[in-house]
Design an enzyme around this catalytic site. Structure first.
Site, PDB file in Angstrom:
ATOM      1  N   GLN A  22       0.861  -1.180   0.000  1.00 32.65           N
ATOM      2  CA  GLN A  22       0.000   0.000   0.000  1.00 32.65           C
ATOM      3  C   GLN A  22       0.892   1.224   0.000  1.00 32.65           C
ATOM      4  O   GLN A  22       1.949   1.240   0.649  1.00 32.65           O
ATOM      5  CB  GLN A  22      -0.942   0.012   1.218  1.00 32.65           C
ATOM      6  CG  GLN A  22      -2.113  -0.950   1.049  1.00 32.65           C
ATOM      7  CD  GLN A  22      -3.062  -0.926   2.223  1.00 32.65           C
ATOM      8  OE1 GLN A  22      -2.754  -1.517   3.242  1.00 32.65           O
ATOM      9  NE2 GLN A  22      -4.182  -0.249   2.074  1.00 32.65           N
ATOM     10  N   SER A  23       0.484   2.275  -0.702  1.00 33.28           N
ATOM     11  CA  SER A  23       1.400   3.361  -1.029  1.00 33.28           C
ATOM     12  C   SER A  23       1.780   4.238   0.147  1.00 33.28           C
ATOM     13  O   SER A  23       2.837   4.855   0.131  1.00 33.28           O
ATOM     14  CB  SER A  23       0.804   4.242  -2.136  1.00 33.28           C
ATOM     15  OG  SER A  23       0.652   3.486  -3.317  1.00 33.28           O
ATOM     16  N   SER A  24       0.939   4.373   1.167  1.00 32.81           N
ATOM     17  CA  SER A  24       1.239   5.295   2.264  1.00 32.81           C
ATOM     18  C   SER A  24       0.686   4.728   3.560  1.00 32.81           C
ATOM     19  O   SER A  24      -0.191   3.858   3.567  1.00 32.81           O
ATOM     20  CB  SER A  24       0.635   6.678   1.991  1.00 32.81           C
ATOM     21  OG  SER A  24      -0.780   6.610   1.962  1.00 32.81           O
ATOM     22  N   GLN A  27      -3.082   5.108   3.983  1.00 26.82           N
ATOM     23  CA  GLN A  27      -3.885   4.024   3.430  1.00 26.82           C
ATOM     24  C   GLN A  27      -3.886   2.816   4.356  1.00 26.82           C
ATOM     25  O   GLN A  27      -4.912   2.145   4.516  1.00 26.82           O
ATOM     26  CB  GLN A  27      -3.355   3.635   2.053  1.00 26.82           C
ATOM     27  CG  GLN A  27      -3.497   4.709   0.989  1.00 26.82           C
ATOM     28  CD  GLN A  27      -3.006   4.242  -0.364  1.00 26.82           C
ATOM     29  OE1 GLN A  27      -2.518   3.123  -0.499  1.00 26.82           O
ATOM     30  NE2 GLN A  27      -3.123   5.103  -1.366  1.00 26.82           N
TER      31      GLN A  27
END
Length: 765
Positions: A22-24, A27
């Protein structure tokens, strides 16, 4: 599942990897359902026939962006395991989105094709060795990349449109806040906290007074400074701490304090190393390239003119070091001199005795080249000043005198502008006065308005007159033509006159010289200088350089060359003989000895010839074979318990065999000299000048059977009283009770009496 027939027993014999991304962290915290779905892929792998023990989850990249160039340890481990051939299938929530970059996904698919690894997601099973599956995955990856590009473009365009109107909210620096229900674009106000206002205002006031960011830090040494936190648990809260130099520079360079709205001041740039490593860094754009700059957008602490002046002061101070403003007393070439070796500007460094020197600024950035150096400022200044005086020939002086009329005309134009402003203000004031006198006195409503207008115009007139007076005071009086001719007749005398300030010398030098470059040196006792005049002409100078005392006393080059040539195969004794036979002497003008040769070896990293013969080893090797420290081996050698001889380089050479090693192990079983604890004194103390009823520190340690360090510690911590006697020696009042108390203290101490220790010793790893 679609394509399940592609899974064979050969794939199930190897591991199944579930890769999570997951990008961050936002999230991860807020989109928990996506995280749970990805973890659920492990159960899907078991359902497809993999044993639960062979299903492994890689979740290291949760919260890490999948952009190209971002280091993702989980993805790196995944690629490594695929290349090793131990992975039968890779599970992901969407295989084409294992990374945002199609290059990373394509690289992984190529490795999976070679090792026969399957790629599995919710849509089915993909075999990278099948051209149709590869084409489908490539198409899905391209569509996903385009989708991200379109979404990002829409979001960025919306941000830019709002920023162009000055309505996009960005984090404000401390001292400015947003109104809770303010109108967009007009909701930025000065912080209502009076203490915050005073702190920010005092930063600008202190900088205007001293002109140095370090001096501002010194002014806030005993004062708190506010900081507005953004993000994390302290988001939005006001914190107080120390004011640093970086914070001062950030405040002075921030246009928001001047009432300006700026968007796009910083830009993210990516660079590549030769090995392909990607680096991302933020850099500040020049002011001319700011996409959005709206002046007078909100109330500020300073004006835009003050902001530009502060920025210019900071740029001028970059060549200075320390917390002091630029000195005018010396360093004539300050600010216009550069190092020709690396192209970096040279800054002025003032030593403890106030002597200035020019140093390459690459030293501060750890980017020095072998030819970057420091040179005394007076060496450069004297050479440049001499070239300047030579260039001022009588013909050029005549041209300068002819330009005096232009300077006088410029002075008149500056004064004329202020005079015209006064005339206009006086006209407006007279007109307002006439309008006031023409109104009927009974018409009080109109009379009050006209009277207020008249007072306003009078105030404007007073300000214009003050500006005119300040302009006249700021312009220095111009000398007459006769005075100029008299002064120019002997320019060297004028240059060296005590009435000529260094500030005037700098102005004259900068008027004619564009820049000065310190060229690479050819001889250590000389310095080469390049001068570029404003006319475009260039000139090269050579000046004698005063050598540092340490440099002047270095060993002669001929001696160093001889040691370099013969050192690897010749002993120090033979080198000493050859150097002295050749008539060479040290930098201190003394004959060469062993110590001088050893220093040349150390300074120039010249190896010594192998000192060991057959059957001999070094001290370090002996310590390794016996299993002890080198200090123990040295102790055996010095106490003649172990035989050794001095070889070349003054190193110990130990004859070694099985019997020697056995003897050393026997010596190691006698650890009296290796005991780390302080041994109690076993002999009575020597007589001391203590009075009746007193003992010395040594006597007390002897009676208690402890180290004298323990006695000193008790005295320093006031657990034991003592007085200073003759010779500054400590004398301790002593009786049976004091001795009993000391023994009790020893019995209760964990490090003096290990039996009293109640806690387990720390476990060392």
């Amino acid at each position: 599942m679609n394509g399940e027939h592609k899974i064979t027993g050969w794939h199930r014999e190897r591991s199944a990897i579930v890769y999570l991304r997951q990008s961050s962290m936002v999230q991860v915290r807020e989109h928990t359902e996506s995280t749970m779905r990805q973890y659920g892929l492990a159960e899907e792998a078991v359902a497809l026939g993999w044993p639960a023990s062979d299903v492994q989850v890689i979740d290291t990249d949760l919260g890490v962006s999948g952009r190209f160039g971002v280091v993702r340890q989980g993805f790196t481990d995944l690629v490594t395991r695929v290349c090793s051939g131990e992975v039968g299938a890779i599970f992901g929530i969407e295989i084409s989105r294992l990374a945002r970059s199609n290059a990373d996904v394509a690289r992984l698919m190529e490795f999976a094709k070679i090792t026969g690894t399957l790629l599995i997601d919710a849509d089915g099973v993909y075999d990278p060795g099948d051209v149709n599956d590869r084409m489908l995955l490539g198409l899905k990856g391209t569509m996903g990349e385009v989708e991200l590009h379109v979404m990002a473009g829409r979001l960025q365009e919306a941000k830019r449109a709002a920023a162009a109107r000055g309505e996009l909210r960005t984090p404000l620096p401390v001292g400015l806040v947003y109104q809770e229900h303010g109108e967009p674009g007009r909701d930025t106000v000065i912080d209502p906290d009076a203490e915050v206002q005073a702190a920010i205002g005092d930063v600008f006031t202190a900088f205007a007074a001293c002109g140095s960011a370090y001096a501002v830090v010194a002014a806030f040494a005993d004062r708190r400074f506010p900081l507005r936190a953004y993000g994390g648990v302290w988001a939005g809260q006001l914190r107080w701490g120390k004011l640093t130099h970086a914070r001062v520079c950030g405040i002075l360079k921030n246009p928001a304090y001047a009432g300006a709205y700026v968007f796009g001041r910083y830009v993210s740039r990516r660079t590549l190393d030769p090995d392909g490593t990607v680096h991302t860094a933020m850099s500040e754009r020049p002011r001319a390239e700011w996409p959005v700059l709206i002046k007078d957008h909100h109330d500020g602490y300073i004006t835009w003119a003050d902001y530009l002046a502060n920025e210019a002061k900071l740029a001028a101070n970059r060549t200075n070091t320390g917390a002091r403003p630029p000195r005018e007393g010396c360093a004539l070439c300050q600010g216009i001199i550069a190092c020709g070796s690396c192209g970096k500007p040279m800054r002025t460094n003032y030593h403890t005795d106030q002597r200035p020197s020019y140093e390459c600024s690459s030293r501060a950035d750890r980017l020095t080249t072998p030819t970057c150096r420091s040179v005394a400022a007076h060496t450069i200044d004297e050479a440049v000043a001499a070239a300047l005086l030579r260039a001022l020939s009588p013909e050029q002086v005549a041209l300068a005198l002819s330009a005096a009329d232009q300077v006088a005309g410029r002075h008149q134009r500056l004064g004329r502008a202020a005079q015209l402003a006064v005339e206009r203000a006086r006209y407006d004031a007279d007109r307002a006065e006439r309008s006031f006198h023409q109104v009927e006195p009974e018409n009080r409503l109109v009379a009050r308005t006209l009277e207020a207008r008249w007072e306003t115009k009078l105030a404007v007139l007073a300000e214009a007159e003050q500006a005119l007076e300040a302009t006249h005071d700021a312009l220095p009086p111009l000398p007459s033509q006769a005075d100029l001719e008299k002064l120019a007749a002997d320019l060297p005398a004028l240059w060296h006159a005590s009435t000529t300030s260094n500030k005037d010398r700098k102005r004259l030098l900068r008027t004619l010289i564009a820049d000065v470059t310190l060229l690479p040196q050819q001889h250590p006792d000389q310095v080469r200088i390049g001068i570029r005049w404003h006319t475009g002409a260039t000139e090269k100078l050579t000046a004698a350089r005063v050598l540092h005392p340490g440099t002047a006393k270095r060993s002669p080059a001929a001696a160093i060359d001889l040691v370099k040539r013969l050192g690897p195969t010749t002993s120090n004794d033979e080198l000493v003989t050859q150097l002295n036979t050749a008539g060479l002497r040290t930098g201190h003008d003394r004959p060469f000895d062993i110590a001088a040769v050893q220093w040349i070896r150390h300074a120039h990293k010249i190896p010594t010839p192998a000192p060991f013969t057959a059957g001999e080893i070094s001290v370090a090797e002996a310590a390794r074979r016996v299993g002890c420290r080198t200090t123990v081996v040295y102790h055996w050698i010095h106490t003649e318990q172990l035989a050794a001889r001095r070889g070349s380089g003054n190193r110990f050479c130990i004859p070694w065999n099985d019997q020697t090693q056995t003897d050393c192990h026997t010596l190691l079983q006698q650890p009296s000299h290796l005991d780390r604890t302080a041994r109690p004194r076993k002999l009575p103390a020597p007589p001391s000048p203590a009075a009746e009823g007193e003992v010395s520190v040594t006597e007390a340690a002897y009676q208690l059977g402890c180290s004298i360090g323990v006695i000193y510690y008790w005295i320093e911590t006031e657990q034991l009283s003592a007085r200073r006697g003759p010779g500054n020696r400590l004398n301790i009042p002593w009786n049976d009770q004091i001795q009993a108390e000391c023994r009790t203290r020893i019995e209760q101490s964990g490090h003096l009496n290990p039996a009293a220790r109640r806690t387990k010793p720390r476990r060392r790893r």
